[in-house]
Structure formats: structure tokens, C-alpha cells
Design an enzyme around this catalytic site. Structure first.
Site, PDB file in Angstrom:
ATOM      1  N   ASP A  67      -2.517   0.341   4.178  1.00 44.01           N
ATOM      2  CA  ASP A  67      -2.929   1.679   4.602  1.00 44.01           C
ATOM      3  C   ASP A  67      -4.423   1.751   4.877  1.00 44.01           C
ATOM      4  O   ASP A  67      -5.172   0.824   4.576  1.00 44.01           O
ATOM      5  CB  ASP A  67      -2.522   2.720   3.547  1.00 44.01           C
ATOM      6  CG  ASP A  67      -2.872   2.279   2.125  1.00 44.01           C
ATOM      7  OD1 ASP A  67      -3.681   1.341   1.987  1.00 44.01           O
ATOM      8  OD2 ASP A  67      -2.333   2.855   1.183  1.00 44.01           O
ATOM      9  N   HIS A 136       3.145   7.059  -5.836  1.00 39.91           N
ATOM     10  CA  HIS A 136       3.100   6.612  -4.442  1.00 39.91           C
ATOM     11  C   HIS A 136       2.914   5.096  -4.350  1.00 39.91           C
ATOM     12  O   HIS A 136       2.379   4.469  -5.251  1.00 39.91           O
ATOM     13  CB  HIS A 136       2.035   7.368  -3.631  1.00 39.91           C
ATOM     14  CG  HIS A 136       0.608   6.983  -3.904  1.00 39.91           C
ATOM     15  ND1 HIS A 136      -0.443   7.842  -3.660  1.00 39.91           N
ATOM     16  CD2 HIS A 136       0.038   5.863  -4.394  1.00 39.91           C
ATOM     17  CE1 HIS A 136      -1.573   7.248  -3.980  1.00 39.91           C
ATOM     18  NE2 HIS A 136      -1.312   6.045  -4.427  1.00 39.91           N
TER      19      HIS A 136
HETATM   20  P1  PGA Z   1      -5.523   2.101  -8.137  1.00 38.69           P
HETATM   21  O1  PGA Z   1      -4.654   2.803  -7.009  1.00 38.69           O
HETATM   22  O2  PGA Z   1      -5.237   0.647  -8.050  1.00 38.69           O
HETATM   23  O3  PGA Z   1      -6.956   2.412  -7.802  1.00 38.69           O
HETATM   24  O4  PGA Z   1      -5.121   2.684  -9.448  1.00 38.69           O
HETATM   25  C1  PGA Z   1      -3.350   2.433  -6.825  1.00 38.69           C
HETATM   26  C2  PGA Z   1      -2.699   3.312  -5.775  1.00 38.69           C
HETATM   27  O5  PGA Z   1      -3.076   4.476  -5.662  1.00 38.69           O
HETATM   28  O6  PGA Z   1      -1.794   2.815  -5.095  1.00 38.69           O
END
Ligand code: PGA
Length: 538
Positions: A67, A136
Site C-alpha cells: 500500500d 486491517h
Molecule cells: P505497525 O502497523 O506495524 O506499525 O503496528 C501495522 C499495520 O497497521 O498494518
């Protein structure tokens, strides 16, 4: 979904790196799907080290990122383009890497092209995923319908809040993003999902224990045949907080899945003030503990009578007068909270973490006599919720009047307070005996230990007091044993620290086949039992 639980973030990162390197070694021209966020940074660092050491060669590898924010320029230090260059691409030579273009003026075309590009490269062999606190994956946010292919999406408030830690101001967080869809992700041949830290504990347990549901987009991974969740203990393990409310101290304890006590603390019980104030102090202490441990639920053991209908508590030694103490605590804590009598909690602790018997009776000798009944591994407290008050069974029909209104209650004879009265009484009648001398030396105040000190010095009066006390104790135990026939009767309370000095002569006064043991958990039984209450209720 296979689950690998690692002891910490570094272990998790190493494990994931081994799997990624294994994939690349097996198929040097493979296609990797990559993720951003704080979680995969350790994985990328490990891959860089392995590449530098010559253990893995990425030169034929193509990558696709999940993304990108939209709109965002590539040189913005919050763009995922910038992130990937900083953490991986500038350090490891690869054949090709693709990231959705956050600078495009035609996001729809960019998404269609991105999807086609993945296909033309032969599809993703191994996809790395993080998981958002809201479940998500990529930027596929919880929704009634989930998009299958790469698309432009609006970020939810919770994601904007979670990601604001990377920005100076929450208003700087982009509100839109381009993301691979759920089907784009599921088409990958293998998937590694990473989760680290207590902030992910809730979503990981929802994912593992819940149904497939669009409100947790990561749950869609359950239909994929080759997903491995690699997480650290903090994200995986459930911990429970037990609170043992007592007349002088309130104890707190955290236990893990295996009932080990990981943390203990206590505060003094405020003598005056309302129940709300005591519960606000408990709430403040719990909040601090919850910051440090991934607590899934809180159990509370309280003295007194609990009205099971609405959890209202009345207790003689506390300012609890028909107070809904769980409701008071809920004002401070947003976790499931469970309540039971403290003696019942201690009994539950012995059942699950102490003597490990499913039918047991716990007798706590202290100011009064507390009773906790476990039948078939469960607390028995009756429909009204106040069964097990064995301290108030009558052992002398014309006996001493009790504050409960009855006469001859067992605790008037066999509690530690009763023993102290018996010691004082005998010392007054025999002012020259060794026990009376000991009391004088200790400024006139006898305690439960006085009789043992005097017996050790050969005081016949002390021997007599103790023998009589044991007879009272045995009378009660013989009676309750006839009613319940528990496998084991567990004795707890400070006096049981005397061990065999108490147990051996007591056993001689008990009917055959009564199995009495001294609590192994002792002072921890209350907190362990309260925490178990939460664990077993979930
Ligand atoms: P993070 O984010 O690794 O910074 O916890 C994961 C995500 O939102 O997919």
C-alpha cells in the site's frame, strides 16, 4: 493458520527473516510482497544482515508493496516509498520493486495497472503482512464489504490515530490510501503475518478465537492454506489481573496462561471513605498495571456477602454497604471484570494452581474463618451466592455469641483471633507461666505465634491451650468433612506457617480418611484465584 510464538520482537524478526531467506534461497527469482509499519523493520534489518553476510542473494527478487498513502509525494519522509528505501531498498540490491504510486493523478488506473503488474510478474510467492489494531491488513479497513483488488480507500479514524505517531500532527496523516485488496493478498502462495507488542494482543486473540468476519479483515486469512502468524509473547499471551481486597491491604497480581505470577504489588486499604474512593484507588493501580501487561480480564476477590444479581457487596471490615463495586471500577477500566468472594477465589487458586484437586474445601484461619468450596473444579457458592460461610457453623449450642447473631460459631473458637483470646485468658489465670512471661516481654500483646514460642520453651499451659484449640479446629473440620467429603481440605492463613507443628497433632484429632493439607500458595492464593476467575470466565 499456523502460529509461532516468539519470546520477543527480536526473536519474531529473526524467525520471519529465516522464512523469507528460505523462500529466496529456494526460488532466487521469487516475488515478495512487502509491508511497511513499525513491525517489519526488525525483519528487514535481519534480511540486510543476511544479505551482507552472503547467506541470501536478493538480486533476482521482485517485490510489491501492499500500500501507499494517497496523495503523497515519493520524497515525503512519511511515504511508504521513502520508508522502503530507508529500511531495505537502499541496503539490499534487488531486481525490481513496485509500490503503488501515491503521486498519480489517476488512482483508478494506477490500481488496475498495479494488479496487472503483479499478475504479469507471476503472482506473489510470499507476502509479508502486519496487522492493524483494528484488524486491517494492508489498508483494507473493517467494513461491511471488503474490496478484493487493489483500490483507493479511505482510512478509518482508528488507523489515522494509530499512524499519527509517525507524524508531527494528527492532521498531517493522509486520509486516503492505495492498497492491494483482500483477494490480491489471498492470491499469494504463502503469507507471513507479523504481530508484536501488547497493543496487538486484543486483535490477535480476536483473530485466533473469532469467526471469519469483515470487521476483522485479517480473519479472511483463515481461508488461505498457507499462513503463518509469527508473533511475540506480548501479542499472543493472555494475562489476567487478580485483585484481592482485604481489610488492611489490597493486593494485585498478574498471571499468565500457565498461572505463573508475573507481577505482584499491594496498596494499603483506606480505612475511611466511601466504596467509590477505594474502587477509584484500585482503578488507578489497575490502570498502571494494564499499561505494562497485556491484560485480558480482571478478577476481584472481596470479603463479605455478594448479591449475585447485581454484584452488590456488603462487607463488615470495609465501607462496602450494598455497593456495586464492579460498576464503580468500570468507570476507570475498559476490560471485562469478574467478582467473587475472596475465600472462593483462594479455593479456586488451590484447585487450579495449588493442590490441583477438583473437589476441595479451603479453610482460611485469620480474624475469622473463611470457607471456599470447590465442587467439580468450580466454585460452589449457591444460588444466592453466599454459601461456604463455614466459620459460622455452630460447634457449641450454648457457646459464645457471635457478631452474626448466632451463638457458638466455629470461628469464635478456632480462628486466630479466638486463639489469641484463649492465650490471654490462660495467661491471666496462670500469671507465672512461661507464656505469661513472653506476653509481658512483648508489651502485653499476645499474637498467634505466642503459644508456639511458649511451647518451644516447654510451657505446659501453652501446650494445654494449643491442644484445646486444635480440638476446636478438629471439631469443625470433622463436621464439614462429613457434609462435603472433599478430596482435600486445604488450610491457609498465617498460622499454617507452623507446618507440621500444627498439622501432625491436628490429624490425630480428625476422623480417618480426612486429607488435610496446608496451602502451597498461601498469601498469593487470593490474587491467583481472582485472576483465575477472569481467565476461566472468558
Ligand atoms: P505497525 O502497523 O506495524 O506499525 O503496528 C501495522 C499495520 O497497521 O498494518
Amino acid at each position: 493458520m499456523r502460529v509461532i510464538v516468539c519470546s520477543n520482537y527480536d526473536e519474531m524478526s529473526k524467525q520471519a527473516a529465516k522464512l523469507v531467506a528460505g523462500q529466496v534461497n529456494l526460488k532466487p527469482n521469487c516475488v515478495l510482497g512487502l509491508a511497511t509499519g513499525s513491525t517489519p523493520i526488525g525483519l528487514y534489518n535481519n534480511l540486510i544482515q543476511m544479505s551482507d553476510a552472503g547467506d541470501v542473494d536478493f538480486s533476482e527478487v521482485t517485490t510489491f508493496n501492499l500500500d501507499e498513502y494517497y496523495p503523497i509525494s515519493k520524497d515525503n519522509d512519511q511515504s511508504y516509498d521513502y520508508f522502503m528505501n530507508k529500511h531495505l531498498f537502499s541496503k539490499v540490491k534487488m531486481k525490481n520493486h513496485y509500490i503503488p504510486n501515491g503521486e498519480t493523478s489517476d488512482p483508478e488506473k494506477e490500481c488496475t495497472d498495479y494488479e496487472k503488474r503483479i499478475e504479469s510478474e507471476g503472482g506473489i510467492d510470499l507476502q509479508i503482512l502486519g496487522i492493524g489494531q483494528n484488524g486491517h491488513i494492508g489498508f483494507n479497513e473493517p467494513d461491511i464489504n471488503l474490496n478484493t483488488v487493489t483500490h483507493l480507500t479511505r482510512l478509518t479514524e482508528s488507523t489515522i490515530k494509530a499512524n499519527s505517531r509517525f507524524f508531527e500532527n494528527i492532521n498531517d496523516v493522509p486520509t486516503m490510501a492505495l492498497t492491494m485488496g483482500i483477494a490480491s493478498i489471498l492470491k499469494s502462495r504463502k503469507i507471513i503475518l507479523l504481530a508484536s507488542g501488547r497493543a496487538k494482543h486484543k486483535v490477535v486473540s480476536e483473530l485466533l478465537n473469532g469467526e471469519i468476519n469483515t470487521s476483522i479483515p485479517a480473519s479472511m486469512l483463515k481461508v488461505h492454506p498457507d499462513v503463518v502468524l509469527i508473533c511475540d509473547k506480548e501479542a499472543y499471551t493472555s494475562m489476567y489481573l487478580g485483585v484481592d481486597i482485604g481489610g488492611t491491604h489490597i493486593k494485585f497480581g498478574v498471571i499468565d496462561d500457565e498461572n505463573h505470577v508475573l507481577y505482584k504489588d499491594s496498596i494499603r486499604t483506606r480505612k475511611r471513605g466511601k466504596a467509590q474512593i477505594i474502587m477509584s484507588e484500585i482503578g488507578a493501580a489497575c490502570k498502571e498495571i494494564i499499561k505494562k501487561y497485556p491484560i485480558s480480564g480482571i478478577g476481584i476477590g472481596t470479603p463479605g456477602i455478594i448479591d449475585k444479581k447485581d454484584n452488590r457487596v456488603s462487607a463488615a471490615n470495609l465501607p462496602f454497604d450494598n455497593d456495586p463495586i464492579v460498576d464503580y471500577l468500570k468507570e476507570y477500566i475498559d476490560l471485562p471484570i469478574y467478582l467473587d468472594n475472596d475465600a472462593n477465589c483462594a479455593a479456586l487458586a488451590e484447585c487450579k494452581a495449588g493442590v490441583h484437586e477438583d473437589d476441595l474445601l479451603m479453610i482460611t484461619l485469620g480474624t475469622g474463618i473463611g470457607g471456599g468450596i470447590i465442587l467439580g473444579g468450580k466454585i460452589y457458592s449457591g444460588k444466592r451466592g453466599d454459601a461456604g460461610e463455614i466459620g459460622h457453623m455452630c460447634i457449641q449450642s450454648d457457646g459464645i455469641r457471635c457478631s452474626c447473631g448466632l451463638v457458638g460459631c466455629w470461628e469464635k473458637y478456632a480462628s486466630v483471633s479466638a486463639l489469641i483470646e484463649q492465650i490471654n485468658d490462660a495467661a491471666q489465670k496462670n500469671p507465672d507461666c512461661i507464656m505469661a512471661q513472653i506476653i509481658k516481654e512483648e508489651n502485653g500483646a499476645a499474637d498467634g505465634e505466642t503459644v508456639f514460642k511458649a511451647m518451644e520453651k516447654g510451657c505446659p499451659v501453652a501446650n494445654e491451650v494449643f491442644d484445646k484449640y486444635l480440638s476446636y479446629l478438629a471439631t469443625g473440620i470433622n463436621s464439614v468433612a462429613n457434609i462435603f467429603r472433599p478430596e482435600t481440605i486445604v488450610l491457609a492463613g498465617g498460622i499454617t506457617a507452623q507446618g507440621d507443628i500444627l498439622l501432625k497433632p491436628l490429624q490425630k484429632k480428625l476422623a480417618a480418611n480426612i486429607n488435610v493439607k496446608i496451602s502451597r500458595l498461601q498469601n498469593d492464593a487470593g490474587i491467583i484465584g481472582a485472576a483465575l476467575l477472569a481467565k476461566l470466565s472468558q
